[in-house]
Motif scaffolding. Structure first.
Motif, PDB file in Angstrom:
ATOM      1  N   MET A   1       0.779  -1.282   0.184  1.00 31.36           N
ATOM      2  CA  MET A   1      -0.092  -0.148  -0.111  1.00 31.36           C
ATOM      3  C   MET A   1       0.944   1.181  -0.187  1.00 31.36           C
ATOM      4  O   MET A   1       0.513   2.435  -0.297  1.00 31.36           O
ATOM      5  CB  MET A   1      -0.963  -0.081   1.071  1.00 31.36           C
ATOM      6  N   ASP A   3       3.395   1.682  -1.938  1.00 32.74           N
ATOM      7  CA  ASP A   3       3.916   1.801  -3.202  1.00 32.74           C
ATOM      8  C   ASP A   3       3.042   2.656  -4.038  1.00 32.74           C
ATOM      9  O   ASP A   3       1.995   2.739  -4.118  1.00 32.74           O
ATOM     10  CB  ASP A   3       3.904   0.366  -3.819  1.00 32.74           C
ATOM     11  N   GLN A   4       3.870   4.071  -4.371  1.00 31.24           N
ATOM     12  CA  GLN A   4       3.048   5.144  -5.104  1.00 31.24           C
ATOM     13  C   GLN A   4       3.185   5.031  -6.653  1.00 31.24           C
ATOM     14  O   GLN A   4       2.744   6.059  -7.319  1.00 31.24           O
ATOM     15  CB  GLN A   4       3.523   6.258  -4.449  1.00 31.24           C
ATOM     16  N   PRO A   6       2.504   4.604 -10.316  1.00 32.11           N
ATOM     17  CA  PRO A   6       1.208   4.955 -11.063  1.00 32.11           C
ATOM     18  C   PRO A   6       1.027   3.425 -11.711  1.00 32.11           C
ATOM     19  O   PRO A   6       1.940   2.727 -12.169  1.00 32.11           O
ATOM     20  CB  PRO A   6       1.617   5.699 -12.167  1.00 32.11           C
ATOM     21  N   GLY A   7      -0.271   3.128 -11.459  1.00 29.55           N
ATOM     22  CA  GLY A   7      -0.589   1.577 -12.098  1.00 29.55           C
ATOM     23  C   GLY A   7      -0.276   0.218 -11.114  1.00 29.55           C
ATOM     24  O   GLY A   7      -0.344  -0.692 -11.662  1.00 29.55           O
ATOM     25  N   TYR A   8       0.377   0.903  -9.821  1.00 28.86           N
ATOM     26  CA  TYR A   8       0.688  -0.222  -9.290  1.00 28.86           C
ATOM     27  C   TYR A   8      -0.678  -1.172  -8.715  1.00 28.86           C
ATOM     28  O   TYR A   8      -0.639  -2.342  -8.783  1.00 28.86           O
ATOM     29  CB  TYR A   8       1.025   0.329  -7.750  1.00 28.86           C
ATOM     30  N   GLY A   9      -1.935  -0.494  -8.463  1.00 26.56           N
ATOM     31  CA  GLY A   9      -3.045  -0.956  -8.236  1.00 26.56           C
ATOM     32  C   GLY A   9      -3.621  -2.058  -9.465  1.00 26.56           C
ATOM     33  O   GLY A   9      -4.046  -3.046  -9.084  1.00 26.56           O
ATOM     34  N   GLU A  10      -3.562  -1.274 -10.413  1.00 26.25           N
ATOM     35  CA  GLU A  10      -4.006  -2.056 -11.867  1.00 26.25           C
ATOM     36  C   GLU A  10      -3.211  -3.320 -12.052  1.00 26.25           C
ATOM     37  O   GLU A  10      -3.891  -4.435 -12.282  1.00 26.25           O
ATOM     38  CB  GLU A  10      -3.893  -1.331 -13.052  1.00 26.25           C
ATOM     39  N   LYS A  12      -1.921  -5.270  -9.836  1.00 30.14           N
ATOM     40  CA  LYS A  12      -2.087  -6.182  -8.615  1.00 30.14           C
ATOM     41  C   LYS A  12      -3.592  -6.633  -8.782  1.00 30.14           C
ATOM     42  O   LYS A  12      -4.011  -8.030  -8.672  1.00 30.14           O
ATOM     43  CB  LYS A  12      -2.161  -5.398  -7.333  1.00 30.14           C
ATOM     44  N   GLU A  13      -4.516  -5.803  -9.506  1.00 31.91           N
ATOM     45  CA  GLU A  13      -5.769  -6.132  -9.735  1.00 31.91           C
ATOM     46  C   GLU A  13      -5.953  -7.281 -10.966  1.00 31.91           C
ATOM     47  O   GLU A  13      -6.502  -8.097 -10.738  1.00 31.91           O
ATOM     48  CB  GLU A  13      -6.810  -5.034 -10.383  1.00 31.91           C
ATOM     49  N   ASP A  86     -11.570 -11.431  -1.628  1.00 31.40           N
ATOM     50  CA  ASP A  86     -12.028 -10.154  -0.859  1.00 31.40           C
ATOM     51  C   ASP A  86     -13.260 -10.348   0.070  1.00 31.40           C
ATOM     52  O   ASP A  86     -13.891 -11.462   0.004  1.00 31.40           O
ATOM     53  CB  ASP A  86     -11.933  -8.941  -1.464  1.00 31.40           C
ATOM     54  N   GLU A  87     -13.380  -9.432   1.161  1.00 29.15           N
ATOM     55  CA  GLU A  87     -14.407  -9.559   2.127  1.00 29.15           C
ATOM     56  C   GLU A  87     -15.609  -9.621   1.518  1.00 29.15           C
ATOM     57  O   GLU A  87     -16.617 -10.413   1.764  1.00 29.15           O
ATOM     58  CB  GLU A  87     -14.135  -8.595   3.353  1.00 29.15           C
ATOM     59  N   LEU A  88     -15.999  -8.919   0.402  1.00 30.62           N
ATOM     60  CA  LEU A  88     -17.139  -8.910   0.001  1.00 30.62           C
ATOM     61  C   LEU A  88     -17.671 -10.193  -0.665  1.00 30.62           C
ATOM     62  O   LEU A  88     -18.755 -10.896  -0.762  1.00 30.62           O
ATOM     63  CB  LEU A  88     -17.442  -7.864  -1.187  1.00 30.62           C
ATOM     64  N   HIS A 147     -28.311  -6.325  -6.313  1.00 32.68           N
ATOM     65  CA  HIS A 147     -28.355  -4.736  -6.497  1.00 32.68           C
ATOM     66  C   HIS A 147     -28.452  -4.427  -7.769  1.00 32.68           C
ATOM     67  O   HIS A 147     -27.658  -4.672  -8.732  1.00 32.68           O
ATOM     68  CB  HIS A 147     -27.029  -4.057  -5.960  1.00 32.68           C
TER      69      HIS A 147
ATOM     70  N   ALA B  17     -10.269  -0.142 -10.400  1.00 29.50           N
ATOM     71  CA  ALA B  17      -9.245  -1.178 -10.566  1.00 29.50           C
ATOM     72  C   ALA B  17      -7.920  -0.976  -9.792  1.00 29.50           C
ATOM     73  O   ALA B  17      -7.424  -1.530  -8.865  1.00 29.50           O
ATOM     74  CB  ALA B  17      -8.837  -1.713 -12.112  1.00 29.50           C
ATOM     75  N   GLU B  18      -7.617   0.349 -10.000  1.00 22.44           N
ATOM     76  CA  GLU B  18      -6.305   0.855  -9.384  1.00 22.44           C
ATOM     77  C   GLU B  18      -6.516   0.759  -7.797  1.00 22.44           C
ATOM     78  O   GLU B  18      -5.544   0.424  -7.146  1.00 22.44           O
ATOM     79  CB  GLU B  18      -6.051   2.241 -10.003  1.00 22.44           C
ATOM     80  N   GLY B  21      -6.689  -2.752  -6.297  1.00 12.08           N
ATOM     81  CA  GLY B  21      -5.325  -3.324  -6.233  1.00 12.08           C
ATOM     82  C   GLY B  21      -4.585  -2.931  -5.077  1.00 12.08           C
ATOM     83  O   GLY B  21      -4.221  -3.591  -4.247  1.00 12.08           O
ATOM     84  N   ARG B  22      -4.710  -1.373  -4.875  1.00  7.65           N
ATOM     85  CA  ARG B  22      -3.845  -1.026  -3.538  1.00  7.65           C
ATOM     86  C   ARG B  22      -4.666  -1.373  -2.363  1.00  7.65           C
ATOM     87  O   ARG B  22      -4.075  -1.127  -1.360  1.00  7.65           O
ATOM     88  CB  ARG B  22      -3.867   0.808  -3.852  1.00  7.65           C
ATOM     89  N   ASP B  24      -6.361  -4.311  -1.928  1.00  6.45           N
ATOM     90  CA  ASP B  24      -6.226  -5.616  -1.901  1.00  6.45           C
ATOM     91  C   ASP B  24      -7.719  -6.204  -2.042  1.00  6.45           C
ATOM     92  O   ASP B  24      -8.016  -7.389  -1.250  1.00  6.45           O
ATOM     93  CB  ASP B  24      -5.560  -6.310  -0.650  1.00  6.45           C
ATOM     94  N   VAL B  25      -8.505  -5.465  -2.670  1.00  3.94           N
ATOM     95  CA  VAL B  25      -9.960  -5.796  -2.729  1.00  3.94           C
ATOM     96  C   VAL B  25     -10.011  -6.105  -4.201  1.00  3.94           C
ATOM     97  O   VAL B  25      -9.386  -5.624  -5.003  1.00  3.94           O
ATOM     98  CB  VAL B  25     -10.977  -5.221  -1.838  1.00  3.94           C
ATOM     99  N   LYS B  37     -23.687   0.438  -1.720  1.00  3.97           N
ATOM    100  CA  LYS B  37     -24.436  -0.894  -1.266  1.00  3.97           C
ATOM    101  C   LYS B  37     -23.695  -1.664  -0.352  1.00  3.97           C
ATOM    102  O   LYS B  37     -24.136  -2.708  -0.083  1.00  3.97           O
ATOM    103  CB  LYS B  37     -24.250  -1.701  -2.844  1.00  3.97           C
ATOM    104  N   TYR B  38     -22.345  -1.544  -0.117  1.00  3.55           N
ATOM    105  CA  TYR B  38     -21.701  -2.320   0.985  1.00  3.55           C
ATOM    106  C   TYR B  38     -20.819  -1.597   1.592  1.00  3.55           C
ATOM    107  O   TYR B  38     -20.354  -0.628   1.228  1.00  3.55           O
ATOM    108  CB  TYR B  38     -20.737  -3.485   0.036  1.00  3.55           C
ATOM    109  N   LEU B  51      -4.635   4.880   3.293  1.00  2.00           N
ATOM    110  CA  LEU B  51      -4.285   5.186   1.994  1.00  2.00           C
ATOM    111  C   LEU B  51      -4.412   6.459   1.550  1.00  2.00           C
ATOM    112  O   LEU B  51      -3.638   6.902   0.984  1.00  2.00           O
ATOM    113  CB  LEU B  51      -5.038   4.154   1.031  1.00  2.00           C
TER     114      LEU B  51
END
Lengths: 147, 67
Positions: A1, A3-4, A6-10, A12-13, A86-88, A147, B17-18, B21-22, B24-25, B37-38, B51
């Motif tokens: 988290m 890690d800044q 750009p695109g890091y989250g993408e 991981k996703e 994930d939790e959902l 939903h 999505a970004e 990923g950050r 972890d969901v 909704k959640y 974050l």
């Protein structure tokens, strides 16, 4: 988290989606292996859903091997998956599993009573399995897309 | 529960999505939280707060009016 980039989250996703697809592929392969092994052992009549011990038999070694695959496919793999999702998604899966259990414990006495009344044939293991499996799956879809 | 997640995400020019990923969901989880909704678990809410370097109550509003 922290890690800044750009695109890091993408990234991981995408990796997470890849893992999910791999898990799905392994599940499908397990199913195909079971079906193919039964088909190979018994020819056209080889189906785990329609087979009865009176008309179909397989070697003890194959039975143990396939049972291990079934346990992996229905228990080990999904439980490991619960820790990775994930939790959902976990909530949807756990709630659907709880509902599937409820269908199971309700289905037998209800079906049995209806069969005693002459309205249905006697309950069968495959029938109960299908009620639990399909009920759980439909509950999951309802919880996910309501939903 | 209302929240400012979409605004905070837009300020950083992040896609769902970004952000997913950050955190972890899944992207679906981010979407479900953004649209109300959640409600996230407390650990996830803290993670979101960290974050964006903001306290949870600055991001989530339980619409409690103090009565």
């Amino acid at each position: 988290m922290t890690d800044q980039r750009p695109g890091y989250g993408e990234e991981k996703e995408k990796a997470s989606k890849r893992q999910f697809n791999n898990a799905l592929a392994i599940s499908a392969i397990i199913g195909i292996i079971i079906a193919a092994a039964l088909k190979y052992a018994q020819g056209d009549s080889g189906s785990i859903f329609t087979a009865s011990p009176d008309t179909m038999s397989i070697s003890p070694a194959l039975a143990i091997g396939l049972t291990i695959l079934v346990l992996a496919g229905f228990i080990v793999f999904p439980v490991l998956g619960l820790f990775r999702m994930d939790e959902l998604e976990r909530g949807h899966n756990v709630n659907a599993s709880a509902l599937a259990g409820l269908y199971g414990i309700t289905a037998f006495p209800a079906w049995h009573l209806l069969s005693l009344g002459g309205l249905l044939p006697a309950p069968t293991a495959v029938g109960l399995f299908l009620i639990i499996f399909c009920g759980g799956f439909l509950s999951y879809l309802f919880l996910k897309y309501r939903h | 529960m209302k929240n400012r997640l979409k605004v905070l995400r837009a300020e950083r020019d992040w896609s769902q999505a970004e952000l997913a990923g950050r955190l972890d969901v899944s992207r679906q989880a981010v979407n479900a939280i953004e649209t109300g909704k959640y409600d996230p678990s407390l650990p996830l809410a803290f993670k979101i707060g960290r974050l964006f370097s903001q306290p949870i109550e600055e991001i989530f509003d339980d619409e409690f009016d103090g009565e």
